[in-house]
Structure formats: structure tokens, C-alpha cells
Enzyme design. Structure first.
Site, mmCIF file in Angstrom:
data_model
loop_
_atom_site.group_PDB
_atom_site.id
_atom_site.type_symbol
_atom_site.label_atom_id
_atom_site.label_comp_id
_atom_site.label_asym_id
_atom_site.label_seq_id
_atom_site.Cartn_x
_atom_site.Cartn_y
_atom_site.Cartn_z
ATOM 1 N N PRO A 144 0.823 -1.206 0.000
ATOM 2 C CA PRO A 144 0.000 0.000 0.000
ATOM 3 C C PRO A 144 0.860 1.261 0.000
ATOM 4 O O PRO A 144 1.890 1.323 0.657
ATOM 5 C CB PRO A 144 -0.799 -0.122 1.312
ATOM 6 C CG PRO A 144 -0.788 -1.576 1.629
ATOM 7 C CD PRO A 144 0.518 -2.096 1.128
ATOM 8 N N GLU A 145 0.406 2.260 -0.767
ATOM 9 C CA GLU A 145 1.119 3.533 -0.784
ATOM 10 C C GLU A 145 0.594 4.417 0.343
ATOM 11 O O GLU A 145 -0.362 4.080 1.037
ATOM 12 C CB GLU A 145 0.981 4.188 -2.158
ATOM 13 C CG GLU A 145 1.515 3.275 -3.265
ATOM 14 C CD GLU A 145 1.875 3.980 -4.557
ATOM 15 O OE1 GLU A 145 2.150 5.190 -4.531
ATOM 16 O OE2 GLU A 145 1.910 3.310 -5.607
ATOM 17 N N ARG A 186 12.356 -2.993 -8.082
ATOM 18 C CA ARG A 186 10.945 -2.669 -8.280
ATOM 19 C C ARG A 186 10.663 -2.440 -9.765
ATOM 20 O O ARG A 186 11.495 -1.902 -10.494
ATOM 21 C CB ARG A 186 10.560 -1.414 -7.487
ATOM 22 C CG ARG A 186 10.766 -1.528 -5.988
ATOM 23 C CD ARG A 186 9.855 -2.582 -5.372
ATOM 24 N NE ARG A 186 8.445 -2.287 -5.576
ATOM 25 C CZ ARG A 186 7.722 -1.500 -4.778
ATOM 26 N NH1 ARG A 186 8.286 -0.911 -3.730
ATOM 27 N NH2 ARG A 186 6.441 -1.302 -5.025
ATOM 28 N N LYS A 235 4.324 5.433 4.973
ATOM 29 C CA LYS A 235 3.633 4.149 4.978
ATOM 30 C C LYS A 235 3.520 3.546 6.368
ATOM 31 O O LYS A 235 3.277 2.347 6.519
ATOM 32 C CB LYS A 235 4.353 3.175 4.041
ATOM 33 C CG LYS A 235 4.404 3.657 2.588
ATOM 34 C CD LYS A 235 5.108 2.652 1.692
ATOM 35 C CE LYS A 235 5.172 3.164 0.252
ATOM 36 N NZ LYS A 235 5.810 2.174 -0.659
#
Length: 267
Positions: free
Chosen positions: A2-3, A256, A52
Site C-alpha cells: 500500500p502507498e 521494483r 507508509k
């Protein structure tokens, strides 16, 4: 993972539903049993997010720190709650309204003392969703680094809360190649990137969805997933760019997935 907007959305929900009253905290799974016992029955003063990271601040001075990681998730329900299903790390019940929440699968769920909270926050970069964010310090750090801007935007010690979607989309929106070194990013370019994040991320907090495509471009090819808003480049590798029809490119940067348009974001 989740951002940051997701954590701020959760923090707002928990602050509204649980703060200002005593809450019951338990660990049905058992892995957070000692920590739960330290805050069980205490008044939750406030919930907040930094990047986060979710922080539940209790009147005793203790803070419960949660990092969802890749698999963590909160599920909310009214009272009475049923028997825990699955591996529930933490259950919170009560507060100012009759709600409960279960936390499953987080990377971190721990109780911190005030100095530990301060140290955690000090390690994080500027959060576009916080009024106290120092974006000039973040910009100065970027301009001193020869790392690619695509990597710097994902470095939580530089910018807290930005993840893969916002990274890919904000760079596209400003025509900046993710491979440009931080030293090549001008102060005006950084100011524009930051201002865009400050505009875009609150939409994610309010709606729970990352809307990143400008209205005039929000048509044509569907999103990468049927339940997600359209994106310019994120997860659209090989598909035509919405602006110039060049195939969207993909490669891995520092572990990523990275997406960009080679024409709209020239190196």
C-alpha cells in the site's frame, strides 16, 4: 505494498472511530499479545500516518506502530465482532463508536516508546500528505544524489509514502525520465513534482483510489485492471502511450518494476 494515501486513509478512519475513548486491544493470533496487554483498556488519543507507517498514540505515552508491508490489511466491522478468522495479529474494539478492526499479516506491529517514535519519524523523508513536510530539504537531498530520480522517489528516507504507482505516474505527467540522476533535477522541476504529489495523493485518501490521469486523457484503452482507474504508464508495458502511441517500456530498477514512455520521457 500500500502507498501512503492508504495509510493516511486508515489513520483518519481509526482516529474518527476509536480516538478519545478507551479501546480493548488483543492479539487472537498471539504474536502481539505482550504489546496488546500494554495498551489494552487505555485511551487512544489519536491515530496518524507518516509515509507508509501507521501510529496509534495512547494517553499513557505508548504508541502502537504498524507497517502493513506486502500482505498486511485491516478489516473493519461493527459490533459485536465475530470470532477471529485467520491469523489476526491485533484486534481493536470500542472507542467513541461501536466499531472494531482486525489486523492481519503486517510486517510490523509493535509498541514504541516516545524516543523510538521520534527515531522512526526522523528516518523518514518528506510526506506529501503532511502539512509539516519539508519538501525543500527533500529537494536538496535529491539534487545532491547521482541516483536515478526513479529510485529516489521510492526511497522512503527521501520521500515518505510514494510507491510504484505515484512514482511512475508523476514522472510521466512531468515528462521526466526515471533514469535522470537527481543532480539533473532542477529546483523548479522538483517544486512541480512535489506540488503534483500534494494535489494527487489527497484524492487517494478521499476515494481510496489513485486517480492520476488528467480528465482530458481519461478515455480510450482501459485500465490495467477492471477495478482500477486508468494510468498513463503503470503496468501498461507494451501498450501504446496515451499521449504519443509509443509502446510503454518496462524494466526493474532497484528491485521494483519501473514503467515509462521512452518518447514522452526522453533520457
Amino acid at each position: 505494498m500500500p502507498e501512503g494515501h492508504t495509510l493516511h486513509r486508515i489513520a483518519g478512519l481509526h482516529d474518527a472511530r476509536f480516538s478519545g475513548a478507551a479501546v480493548r486491544v488483543s492479539s487472537p493470533q498471539g504474536r502481539f499479545a505482550e504489546g496488546a496487554a500494554l495498551v489494552d483498556g487505555q485511551v487512544l488519543e489519536r491515530a496518524e500516518a507518516v509515509g507508509k507507517h501507521l501510529l496509534h498514540h495512547y494517553a499513557s505515552g505508548l504508541t502502537v506502530h504498524v507497517h502493513l508491508g506486502l500482505y498486511g490489511k485491516f478489516s473493519e466491522s461493527g459490533l459485536p465482532m465475530g470470532e477471529p478468522i485467520g491469523q489476526v495479529r491485533m484486534r481493536m474494539v470500542g472507542g467513541a463508536t461501536d466499531f472494531g478492526t482486525d489486523l492481519r499479516g503486517p510486517t510490523a506491529c509493535e509498541v514504541l516508546l516516545p524516543p523510538e517514535v521520534d527515531a522512526l519519524v526522523a528516518r523518514l523523508g518528506a510526506d506529501p500528505l503532511r502539512a509539516d513536510a519539508d519538501h525543500e530539504r527533500a529537494g536538496a537531498r535529491i539534487r545532491r544524489s547521482r541516483r536515478a530520480i526513479g529510485a529516489l522517489l521510492m526511497d522512503q528516507a527521501v520521500i515518505a509514502g510514494v510507491g510504484n504507482v505515484y512514482r511512475a505516474e508523476v514522472l510521466f505527467r512531468h515528462g521526466i525520465s526515471p533514469f535522470r540522476p537527481g543532480t539533473s533535477i532542477t529546483a523548479s522541476e522538483w517544486d512541480a513534482l512535489w506540488a503534483d504529489l500534494v494535489d494527487l495523493m489527497p484524492i487517494g485518501v478521499a476515494t481510496g483510489r489513485m486517480h492520476v490521469v488528467r480528465p482530458e486523457h481519461d478515455s480510450g484503452a482501459p485500465s490495467y485492471a477492471k477495478d482500477r482507474p486508468r494510468t498513463y504508464v503503470y503496468r501498461r508495458q507494451g501498450q501504446p502511450c496515451r499521449m504519443c502511441a509509443t509502446p510503454v517500456a518496462h524494466q526493474v530498477m532497484e528491485g521494483r518494476n519501473l514503467f515509462w514512455c521512452p518518447t514522452c520521457q526522453p533520457r
